[in-house]
Design an enzyme around this catalytic site. Structure first.
Site, PDB file in Angstrom:
ATOM      1  N   ASP A   1      63.531  61.179  32.056  1.00 35.25           N
ATOM      2  CA  ASP A   1      62.899  59.891  31.784  1.00 35.25           C
ATOM      3  C   ASP A   1      61.843  59.671  32.864  1.00 35.25           C
ATOM      4  OD1 ASP A   1      62.147  57.232  31.733  1.00 35.25           O
ATOM      5  OD2 ASP A   1      64.150  56.459  31.270  1.00 35.25           O
TER       6      ASP A   1
ATOM      7  N   LYS B   1      54.961  53.241  30.404  1.00 35.03           N
ATOM      8  CA  LYS B   1      54.298  52.501  31.495  1.00 35.03           C
ATOM      9  C   LYS B   1      52.861  52.935  31.840  1.00 35.03           C
ATOM     10  CE  LYS B   1      58.263  50.258  33.472  1.00 35.03           C
ATOM     11  NZ  LYS B   1      59.608  50.777  33.318  1.00 35.03           N
TER      12      LYS B   1
ATOM     13  N   PHE C   1      68.205  53.363  34.687  1.00 32.44           N
ATOM     14  CA  PHE C   1      67.681  52.383  33.736  1.00 32.44           C
ATOM     15  C   PHE C   1      66.912  53.126  32.658  1.00 32.44           C
ATOM     16  CE2 PHE C   1      64.535  49.528  31.924  1.00 32.44           C
ATOM     17  CZ  PHE C   1      65.352  48.485  31.534  1.00 32.44           C
TER      18      PHE C   1
HETATM   19  C1  LIG Z   1      60.631  50.595  32.268  1.00 30.37           C
HETATM   20  C2  LIG Z   1      61.531  51.735  32.015  1.00 30.37           C
HETATM   21  C3  LIG Z   1      62.090  51.960  30.736  1.00 30.37           C
HETATM   22  C4  LIG Z   1      61.898  50.991  29.581  1.00 30.37           C
HETATM   23  O1  LIG Z   1      60.574  50.858  29.201  1.00 30.37           O
HETATM   24  P1  LIG Z   1      60.137  49.611  28.255  1.00 30.37           P
HETATM   25  O2  LIG Z   1      58.706  49.886  27.964  1.00 30.37           O
HETATM   26  O3  LIG Z   1      60.368  48.363  29.059  1.00 30.37           O
HETATM   27  O4  LIG Z   1      60.995  49.658  27.059  1.00 30.37           O
HETATM   28  C5  LIG Z   1      62.877  53.080  30.567  1.00 30.37           C
HETATM   29  N1  LIG Z   1      63.100  53.936  31.561  1.00 30.37           N
HETATM   30  C6  LIG Z   1      62.579  53.765  32.799  1.00 30.37           C
HETATM   31  C7  LIG Z   1      62.851  54.774  33.864  1.00 30.37           C
HETATM   32  C8  LIG Z   1      61.790  52.650  33.065  1.00 30.37           C
HETATM   33  O5  LIG Z   1      61.315  52.448  34.295  1.00 30.37           O
END
Ligand SMILES: *Cc1c(COP(=O)(O)O)cnc(C)c1O
Length: 401
Positions: free
Chosen positions: A214, A243, A128
């Site tokens: 990521d 986050k 994701f």
């Molecule tokens: C939550 C998340 C995203 C996206 O972040 P947003 O602030 O919702 O755009 C991207 N990569 C990972 C691994 C995530 O957990």
């Protein structure tokens, strides 16, 4: 009033009014233990005094100027993050998707600067990376992509935790980067085998590809290291954060090292809000608080306590197919869809999440006490046992998760 909100979320019928540490109170005064932290955002819990003080002080001083001026708080936060991650430069933005967009643009420009005509980024199945057009294309989940075609060009997907599948792409001259989560979060709390990231590092080095991690969910101490790739003693070329970096203040960051750090020059990327004095001040307060209370080591310790607790109570229970985790990212996989456990837990005063249909996901704050950790284990374990006893096993028996 909610008729005026686009129905992008199936919201639970509860609204919280106040928080303190790992506790939340709803509009009826009911108390809940938060084992989700707003999906890995509030690592310091709610209403953290250090964060609140920084926010209040900065709000009374200066919120926003512009990236056409120097922003000292941004320079300080950039230096702090680069120090923690051994990276060289940072681009600040407002969310995880934006941080990954910056990484994707960086990789494409890096490719073009080296004569690659159609720069391609490799990502993994089950990943994701966000909801913008490029990041949903990068995401390895067709449900997130369906209905938004045409997708963006220049992405290829391989199975997660499969080095041979990436190695096999070595003859593709268009590949410029690999983008990967050190532990897949939304995909079901999937930690790869030890050596996966180190293996990716070696493959990227051999091919001249950028390794982009990521760490939007895994970063800021959650897995028991400041950044999850540090479990493997490697350095990525690019790392994205969001986050937990702001503990609730929207902020994202794309960090880069070496040649990658020099790629995005004047005019190549931008943002109005990104890296403003307020968000960066809060980011600095978050780092201070994690350092002061040794929360990175504490996340490792709490993670082990939770994992051992769940193993003691749930290992061998029919219907529980796996109990896994890294620090304070924990997953309990069942043999059947278990989304209703979220409402059952809510009724017990506990906030949890279910992802990938069959995986109970826990992302509690790093400030949890031992007693709160044990309470999470006890409540979730008895909810799981009751749920499994009351619902039918899937036809054909337990499937692997
Ligand atoms: C939550 C998340 C995203 C996206 O972040 P947003 O602030 O919702 O755009 C991207 N990569 C990972 C691994 C995530 O957990």
């Amino acid at each position: 009033m909610r008729d005026h909100l686009m129905q992008t979320y199936l919201r639970l019928p509860v609204a919280f009014e106040r928080g303190d540490g790992a506790w939340l109170w709803d509009s009826e005064g009911r108390q809940y233990l938060d084992a989700l932290s707003g999906i890995a955002v509030c690592g310091l819990g709610h209403a953290h005094p250090g964060v609140t003080a920084a926010l209040q002080e900065q709000a009374g001083r200066l919120l926003h100027t512009s990236n056409v001026y120097r922003i000292p708080n941004q320079e300080r936060l950039g230096a702090a993050l680069c120090g923690l991650a051994q990276m060289d430069t940072v681009f600040f933005c407002n969310s995880g998707a934006e941080a990954n967009e910056a990484a994707i643009k960086l990789a494409r420009l890096y490719g073009h600067q080296r004569g690659v005509q159609l720069p391609t980024i490799v990502t993994t199945q089950g990943s994701f990376h966000g909801r913008t057009m490029a990041t949903l294309t990068a995401t390895g989940n067709s449900k997130i992509q369906q209905g938004f075609e045409p997708l963006v060009e220049g992405f290829r997907q391989v199975p997660y935790n499969d080095l041979a599948a990436i190695e096999a792409l070595s003859n593709d001259p268009n590949i410029v980067a690999v983008l990967v989560e050190p532990v897949q979060g939304e995909g079901g709390v999937n930690a790869p085998a030890d050596g996966y990231l180190a293996g990716l590092r070696a493959i990227c080095d051999r091919n001249g590809w950028l390794l982009m991690v990521d760490e939007i969910q895994t970063g800021m101490g959650r897995t028991g290291r400041w950044f999850a790739h540090q479990h493997e003693n490697i350095l990525p070329d690019v790392m994205t954060l969001a986050k937990g970096l702001g503990n609730g203040m929207p902020i994202g960051a794309c960090l880069a090292r070496g040649e990658a750090a020099k790629t995005l020059g004047p005019g190549k990327h931008g943002t109005t809000f990104g890296g403003n004095p307020l968000a960066c001040r809060v980011g600095l307060a978050v780092i201070d608080a994690i350092r002061q209370d040794n929360l990175v080591a504490r996340a490792a310790e709490l993670g082990a306590r939770l994992l051992n607790g769940f193993r003691r109570q749930l290992e061998g229970v029919a219907g529980v197919t796996d109990i896994r985790g890294k620090g304070l990212m924990l997953g309990i996989a069942l043999d059947r869809p278990c989304g209703e456990l979220v409402t059952r837990a809510l009724a017990e005063g506990l906030l949890i999440n279910v992802t990938s249909e069959r995986v109970i996901r826990l992302l509690p704050p790093l400030i949890l006490s031992d007693e709160q950790a044990d309470r999470i284990v006890d409540t979730v374990s008895s909810l799981v046992k009751d749920f499994l006893a009351e619902t039918a096993a899937p036809a054909g028996g337990a499937t692997a998760s």
